[in-house]
Design a protein around this motif. Structure first.
Motif, mmCIF file in Angstrom:
data_model
loop_
_atom_site.group_PDB
_atom_site.id
_atom_site.type_symbol
_atom_site.label_atom_id
_atom_site.label_comp_id
_atom_site.label_asym_id
_atom_site.label_seq_id
_atom_site.Cartn_x
_atom_site.Cartn_y
_atom_site.Cartn_z
ATOM 1 N N ARG A 57 38.160 37.377 41.171
ATOM 2 C CA ARG A 57 38.874 38.654 41.129
ATOM 3 C C ARG A 57 39.357 39.047 39.738
ATOM 4 O O ARG A 57 39.446 40.225 39.423
ATOM 5 C CB ARG A 57 40.059 38.619 42.104
ATOM 6 C CG ARG A 57 39.579 38.353 43.540
ATOM 7 C CD ARG A 57 40.706 38.190 44.520
ATOM 8 N NE ARG A 57 41.396 39.417 44.794
ATOM 9 C CZ ARG A 57 42.513 39.494 45.545
ATOM 10 N NH1 ARG A 57 43.039 38.387 46.059
ATOM 11 N NH2 ARG A 57 43.082 40.647 45.762
ATOM 12 N N TYR A 58 39.748 38.072 38.924
ATOM 13 C CA TYR A 58 40.270 38.413 37.594
ATOM 14 C C TYR A 58 40.001 37.283 36.623
ATOM 15 O O TYR A 58 39.662 36.158 37.014
ATOM 16 C CB TYR A 58 41.775 38.723 37.656
ATOM 17 C CG TYR A 58 42.614 37.594 38.203
ATOM 18 C CD1 TYR A 58 43.081 36.579 37.376
ATOM 19 C CD2 TYR A 58 42.926 37.529 39.546
ATOM 20 C CE1 TYR A 58 43.847 35.537 37.879
ATOM 21 C CE2 TYR A 58 43.689 36.498 40.064
ATOM 22 C CZ TYR A 58 44.146 35.499 39.224
ATOM 23 O OH TYR A 58 44.892 34.466 39.731
ATOM 24 N N GLN A 86 35.428 45.190 33.978
ATOM 25 C CA GLN A 86 36.356 46.086 33.283
ATOM 26 C C GLN A 86 37.264 45.189 32.460
ATOM 27 O O GLN A 86 37.724 44.152 32.974
ATOM 28 C CB GLN A 86 37.173 46.859 34.315
ATOM 29 C CG GLN A 86 38.188 47.840 33.733
ATOM 30 C CD GLN A 86 39.119 48.403 34.805
ATOM 31 O OE1 GLN A 86 39.669 47.668 35.621
ATOM 32 N NE2 GLN A 86 39.315 49.708 34.801
ATOM 33 N N SER A 157 40.843 40.949 32.395
ATOM 34 C CA SER A 157 39.674 41.636 32.954
ATOM 35 C C SER A 157 39.456 41.279 34.413
ATOM 36 O O SER A 157 40.096 40.388 34.966
ATOM 37 C CB SER A 157 38.416 41.240 32.166
ATOM 38 O OG SER A 157 38.034 39.917 32.467
ATOM 39 N N THR B 55 45.282 47.716 36.756
ATOM 40 C CA THR B 55 44.229 48.609 37.248
ATOM 41 C C THR B 55 43.989 48.281 38.723
ATOM 42 O O THR B 55 44.655 47.416 39.287
ATOM 43 C CB THR B 55 42.908 48.414 36.462
ATOM 44 O OG1 THR B 55 42.232 47.243 36.933
ATOM 45 C CG2 THR B 55 43.159 48.296 34.972
ATOM 46 N N ASP B 56 43.014 48.940 39.336
ATOM 47 C CA ASP B 56 42.727 48.608 40.736
ATOM 48 C C ASP B 56 42.010 47.272 40.863
ATOM 49 O O ASP B 56 41.727 46.829 41.970
ATOM 50 C CB ASP B 56 41.925 49.730 41.419
ATOM 51 C CG ASP B 56 40.611 50.002 40.712
ATOM 52 O OD1 ASP B 56 40.377 49.433 39.629
ATOM 53 O OD2 ASP B 56 39.817 50.790 41.250
ATOM 54 N N ARG B 57 41.733 46.604 39.712
ATOM 55 C CA ARG B 57 41.011 45.331 39.772
ATOM 56 C C ARG B 57 41.811 44.142 39.245
ATOM 57 O O ARG B 57 41.616 43.012 39.714
ATOM 58 C CB ARG B 57 39.693 45.455 39.008
ATOM 59 C CG ARG B 57 38.822 46.561 39.601
ATOM 60 C CD ARG B 57 37.569 46.808 38.810
ATOM 61 N NE ARG B 57 36.586 45.741 38.964
ATOM 62 C CZ ARG B 57 35.439 45.689 38.279
ATOM 63 N NH1 ARG B 57 35.156 46.623 37.394
ATOM 64 N NH2 ARG B 57 34.586 44.708 38.464
ATOM 65 N N TYR B 58 42.627 44.351 38.240
ATOM 66 C CA TYR B 58 43.370 43.213 37.661
ATOM 67 C C TYR B 58 44.681 43.692 37.056
ATOM 68 O O TYR B 58 44.894 44.900 36.860
ATOM 69 C CB TYR B 58 42.537 42.482 36.599
ATOM 70 C CG TYR B 58 42.088 43.362 35.457
ATOM 71 C CD1 TYR B 58 42.903 43.581 34.352
ATOM 72 C CD2 TYR B 58 40.855 43.991 35.490
ATOM 73 C CE1 TYR B 58 42.502 44.402 33.316
ATOM 74 C CE2 TYR B 58 40.442 44.820 34.458
ATOM 75 C CZ TYR B 58 41.263 45.024 33.368
ATOM 76 O OH TYR B 58 40.873 45.833 32.340
ATOM 77 N N SER B 158 45.079 39.677 40.332
ATOM 78 C CA SER B 158 44.418 40.864 40.857
ATOM 79 C C SER B 158 45.456 41.993 40.858
ATOM 80 O O SER B 158 46.615 41.789 40.500
ATOM 81 C CB SER B 158 43.876 40.581 42.261
ATOM 82 O OG SER B 158 44.927 40.158 43.104
#
Lengths: 182, 182
Positions: A57-58, A86, A157, B55-58, B158
């Motif tokens: 996930r990260y 990202q 990221s 962010t929506d990811r991390y 996350s």
């Protein structure tokens, strides 16, 4: 890259991390990653990394960039239906010049690696000083170079899949080859 | 929490960050988050935070924990079909005692907040010193307390959705209420 060059780069990266107050475990310190991208000219095109964590996930890393050293242009494409990586670069020490897609800056601060100029194609310049950060969208070409003092950059990221990175220079191999290892 | 207490906590957190070599922008420095969890006893149960990116990811944050201060027990549940927050705590300075689900450690190093003992239910102790880190799975109860020198902890995770956190103490409100603001 020779094993002696690898060792010297690791020691130099450790000194830069230590002088910035970054504390590593013994295991982390003995496994600093030195990437020469298979080009064998580490001082010009290369990067030193410590990966703290990389889950599905990260990911979090410290990037050490020696004075004038360049991380070659690349992008993080989608993999297996998952959007590409990202990433947020946060400058901690020194100065880093980041180049992304968009309107070209002219002139740019960075000096292009002489033998690889054709493989640098994006020139929208983002200057990052300590405390400043920039987030790069997935699948966006980017490259970066440290200023004259070198730079320490924290990278936050989504999951990191270095093996899937697409470099503009087709000669690049993400895994470094170490010669004369004993 | 009074506005004067908020301001004092922000200044104290900034001093701890600065002495660890963390460089912030002016905007970040003026917006250090001080969480008293609606309990209005910040010195006992509280936490100071700087969020670099979410962010929506991390997400990446610095957590500042004053000596003896405790972040109350909570978990990060699934939200809208997305798995709960997974997070990695990396100790940078001081010492932090983290408690997660699993076999109880006895005795534990932390001192339970006197008026809230019933709301601490997991006691598997993880001691983190500078350079050490631990990853907490989603939806897992956890709480933590700083040792006598306080602690600075980098959190990599996350996406963070603080408003969805479930605290064991039903009185807790994640958003701090600031009194006498002018």
């Amino acid at each position: 890259m020779k094993a002696s060059e690898l060792k010297a780069a690791q020691q130099r990266a450790l000194r830069m991390l230590s002088s910035a107050g970054v504390v590593l475990t013994e295991d982390e310190a003995s496994h600093v990653e030195v990437a020469d991208f298979g080009l064998d000219r580490l001082a010009v095109e290369g990067l030193e990394l410590v990966t703290y964590v990389n889950t599905d996930r990260y990911c979090a890393k410290e990037l050490v960039i020696f004075p004038g050293q360049t991380c070659p242009e690349h992008r993080h494409p989608s993999v297996d239906g998952h959007p590409g990586k990202q990433e947020t670069f946060r400058c901690r020490r020194g100065e880093v010049w980041l180049y992304v897609e968009g309107e070209s800056t002219s002139p740019i601060r960075a000096e292009l690696p002489e033998t690889a100029k054709a493989h640098y194609t994006v020139f929208n310049e983002v200057v990052l000083k300590p405390g400043e950060q920039y987030t790069i969208p997935p699948d966006t070409r980017h490259w970066f170079q440290a200023g004259p003092q070198g730079a320490l950059v924290s990278e936050f990221s989504s999951r990191s899949r270095d093996e899937s990175d697409v470099f503009t220079n087709p000669r690049i191999r993400r895994q470094s080859v170490i010669e004369d290892q004993t």
